[in-house]
Design a protein around this motif. Sequence first.
Motif, short mmCIF file in Angstrom:
data_model
loop_
_atom_site.label_atom_id
_atom_site.label_comp_id
_atom_site.label_asym_id
_atom_site.label_seq_id
_atom_site.Cartn_x
_atom_site.Cartn_y
_atom_site.Cartn_z
N ARG A 53 4.01 2.64 3.24
CA ARG A 53 5.04 3.51 3.85
C ARG A 53 4.61 4.97 3.89
NH1 ARG A 53 8.90 2.68 0.41
NH2 ARG A 53 9.04 4.78 -0.40
N ILE A 54 3.84 5.41 2.89
CA ILE A 54 3.49 6.84 2.83
C ILE A 54 2.14 7.15 3.49
CG2 ILE A 54 4.89 7.25 0.76
CD1 ILE A 54 2.33 7.16 -0.91
N GLY A 55 1.55 6.13 4.13
CA GLY A 55 0.37 6.39 4.96
C GLY A 55 -0.98 6.29 4.27
N VAL A 56 -1.03 5.60 3.12
CA VAL A 56 -2.32 5.37 2.47
C VAL A 56 -3.07 4.29 3.26
CG1 VAL A 56 -3.49 4.59 0.36
CG2 VAL A 56 -1.42 6.00 0.19
N LYS A 57 -4.35 4.52 3.54
CA LYS A 57 -5.15 3.56 4.32
C LYS A 57 -5.98 2.68 3.38
CE LYS A 57 -3.94 4.92 8.40
NZ LYS A 57 -3.04 4.03 9.16
N ALA A 58 -6.14 1.43 3.76
CA ALA A 58 -6.98 0.53 2.97
C ALA A 58 -8.45 0.83 3.21
CB ALA A 58 -6.69 -0.92 3.36
N TYR A 59 -9.24 0.60 2.18
CA TYR A 59 -10.69 0.76 2.29
C TYR A 59 -11.25 -0.32 3.22
CZ TYR A 59 -15.62 0.51 0.90
OH TYR A 59 -17.00 0.47 0.89
N ASN A 60 -12.15 0.08 4.11
CA ASN A 60 -12.81 -0.86 5.02
C ASN A 60 -14.27 -0.98 4.59
OD1 ASN A 60 -14.45 -1.73 7.34
ND2 ASN A 60 -12.52 -1.70 8.47
N PRO B 58 -3.52 10.39 -0.41
CA PRO B 58 -2.38 11.01 0.29
C PRO B 58 -1.03 10.72 -0.38
CG PRO B 58 -3.80 9.80 1.82
CD PRO B 58 -4.26 9.45 0.45
N ASN B 59 -0.21 11.74 -0.45
CA ASN B 59 1.17 11.61 -0.93
C ASN B 59 1.29 10.92 -2.30
OD1 ASN B 59 2.33 12.78 1.46
ND2 ASN B 59 1.84 10.86 2.51
N LYS B 60 0.31 11.20 -3.16
CA LYS B 60 0.30 10.49 -4.45
C LYS B 60 1.53 10.82 -5.30
CE LYS B 60 -2.77 13.80 -6.70
NZ LYS B 60 -4.18 14.08 -6.96
N ASP B 61 2.09 12.03 -5.14
CA ASP B 61 3.27 12.40 -5.93
C ASP B 61 4.47 11.51 -5.61
OD1 ASP B 61 1.77 14.33 -7.10
OD2 ASP B 61 2.54 16.00 -5.90
N VAL B 62 4.59 11.15 -4.32
CA VAL B 62 5.69 10.24 -3.91
C VAL B 62 5.46 8.86 -4.52
CG1 VAL B 62 6.87 9.18 -1.93
CG2 VAL B 62 5.94 11.50 -1.73
N LEU C 113 7.17 4.70 -8.12
CA LEU C 113 6.72 3.63 -9.03
C LEU C 113 7.36 3.78 -10.41
CD1 LEU C 113 2.88 2.92 -8.62
CD2 LEU C 113 4.75 1.30 -8.37
N THR C 114 7.36 4.99 -10.94
CA THR C 114 7.87 5.19 -12.30
C THR C 114 9.40 5.07 -12.35
OG1 THR C 114 7.74 7.59 -11.92
CG2 THR C 114 5.93 6.57 -13.13
N GLU C 115 10.06 5.38 -11.25
CA GLU C 115 11.53 5.19 -11.20
C GLU C 115 11.86 3.70 -11.15
OE1 GLU C 115 13.08 7.46 -7.95
OE2 GLU C 115 12.89 9.38 -9.00
N LYS C 116 11.08 2.96 -10.39
CA LYS C 116 11.33 1.51 -10.22
C LYS C 116 10.96 0.73 -11.48
CE LYS C 116 11.61 -2.50 -7.83
NZ LYS C 116 12.88 -3.09 -7.43
N PHE C 117 9.88 1.16 -12.17
CA PHE C 117 9.39 0.41 -13.33
C PHE C 117 9.29 1.31 -14.56
CE2 PHE C 117 7.42 -1.70 -9.62
CZ PHE C 117 7.90 -2.99 -9.79
N VAL D 271 -6.38 10.64 -15.17
CA VAL D 271 -4.96 10.29 -15.37
C VAL D 271 -4.13 11.05 -14.35
CG1 VAL D 271 -3.02 10.33 -17.00
CG2 VAL D 271 -5.36 9.93 -17.84
N LEU D 272 -3.38 10.30 -13.53
CA LEU D 272 -2.48 10.94 -12.55
C LEU D 272 -1.12 11.22 -13.18
CD1 LEU D 272 -3.14 8.88 -9.27
CD2 LEU D 272 -4.21 11.02 -9.99
N TRP D 273 -0.70 10.34 -14.07
CA TRP D 273 0.63 10.47 -14.68
C TRP D 273 0.65 9.71 -16.00
CZ3 TRP D 273 4.30 7.00 -16.33
CH2 TRP D 273 5.59 7.50 -16.55
N GLY D 274 1.32 10.27 -16.99
CA GLY D 274 1.49 9.56 -18.27
C GLY D 274 0.27 9.64 -19.16
#
Length: 459
Positions: free
Chosen positions: A184-191, A225-229, A234-238, A263-266
């Motif tokens: 949804r936030i526009g992250v692309k898969a590695y090719n 991209p948009n890693k803060d979102v 993720l942390t709100e859901k889990f 470490v991005l978070w935690g």
Amino acid sequence: MAKHTTPVNKNDTITLTFEDLTHEGNGVGKIDGYPLFVPNVLPGEEAIVKVVKANKNFGFGKLLELKNESPDRVTATCHVHCGGCQLQHMSYKLQLEMKQNQVKNVMKKVAHLDHVPIHTIIGMENPFHYRNKVQIPVGEKNGELITGFYQKRSHRILENMDTCTIQDELINEIINVTRQIANRIGVKAYNEEKHNGELRHIMVRTGHATNEAMVVLVTRTDKLPNKDVLIQELTEKFPQIRSIIQNVNEKRTSVILGDKTKVLWGEEYIYDKIGDIKFAISAKSFYQVNPVQTKTLYDKALEYAKIGSDDVVIDAYCGIGTISLFLAQKAKKVYGIEVVPEAINDAKMNAQLNGITNAEFHVGEAEKVMPRWKEKGIKPDVIVVDPPRKGCEVDFLQAMIDMQPNRIVYVSCNPSTLARDLRILEDSGYETKEVQPVDMFPQTPHVEAVTWLEKRVSN
């Protein structure tokens, strides 16, 4: 020179009755004494089979149609066919019988130890959802992110894999939600072919006793991209998530993790407990994937080690200190050896975490370290060894024999190499007393075993 003929040829269609299983779980049927190995069939079943390969002494077939079903046939709970759970078509009772027979056969045929007691395999009460770690590839189809294991012998991602029946159910949920948010936030898969895109793999680890979770996002680039979102949602859901890590792997490679981790978070670690021992687990830590059966395995290793309060123990291939710290609760001193420096750092930290001061950890190859210790006068009463699937190197076995411990406890994940090594130890003055198989990986053909050996007393 006359061409060798076989009773069947490639592409033949035959009807066959199956009488046995290979150690990989394939059915074995015979035509005029010529064995044909076929996946997904069980002893007692009759089936129509297509021959896909006919070697000189044996062949391989593909199941076309079952004529009758064994009472041990069950409906597989997963229909993805990634190749990871080859035994889902057989009852758990038959899976355990097959693994027990595998250990018995190699003890007889390879180790020539017909007289040694092989105890009944210890299975699981619930042989599903036991894995506490998964690393799953990310791909793209019709502009949408997909996650799933690769199809057997390919790099094609199997879609519609929203659940895996041997993974912790929390892991399944976290993978699916991570993919949906990233999409949804526009992250692309590695090719792989174009070497572009960002997200290569999603890895999730959980602590069985603590219910803590770690998410590792393996990316091609530093930028996500948009890693803060992603982190916030993720942390709100889990609430179980304690750690979100980014691992950067810029290389064109099939190796999953790269060298750079942040470490991005935690926290950098999550925690788990096996028995009374607490373990810190990082993104790269080696940690047993079935914690329930790990406790069973280590309890048996501890029982066989018969450690007294004055005993000195060496734990070769010690990893992050999992067995060492169990042993240290009873021993005077434990020395752990491991070739991976990061694992030794983890082992030292885990000792500190548990207030254990009588365990020492060293980086190096056991076959080189142990002779140096012998020269320094270190004399172990017990050596515990837990090698990789290839078993012990001859140099290591010799170094262990030279140290003359009273007792050896051999933890094995490959019965064939265990049996080979036991034969060498038997011929060098050790007696195999007991073998205890343990089912660490239900729904797969793998089986572990703990073996107790004693130094023979010369008359």
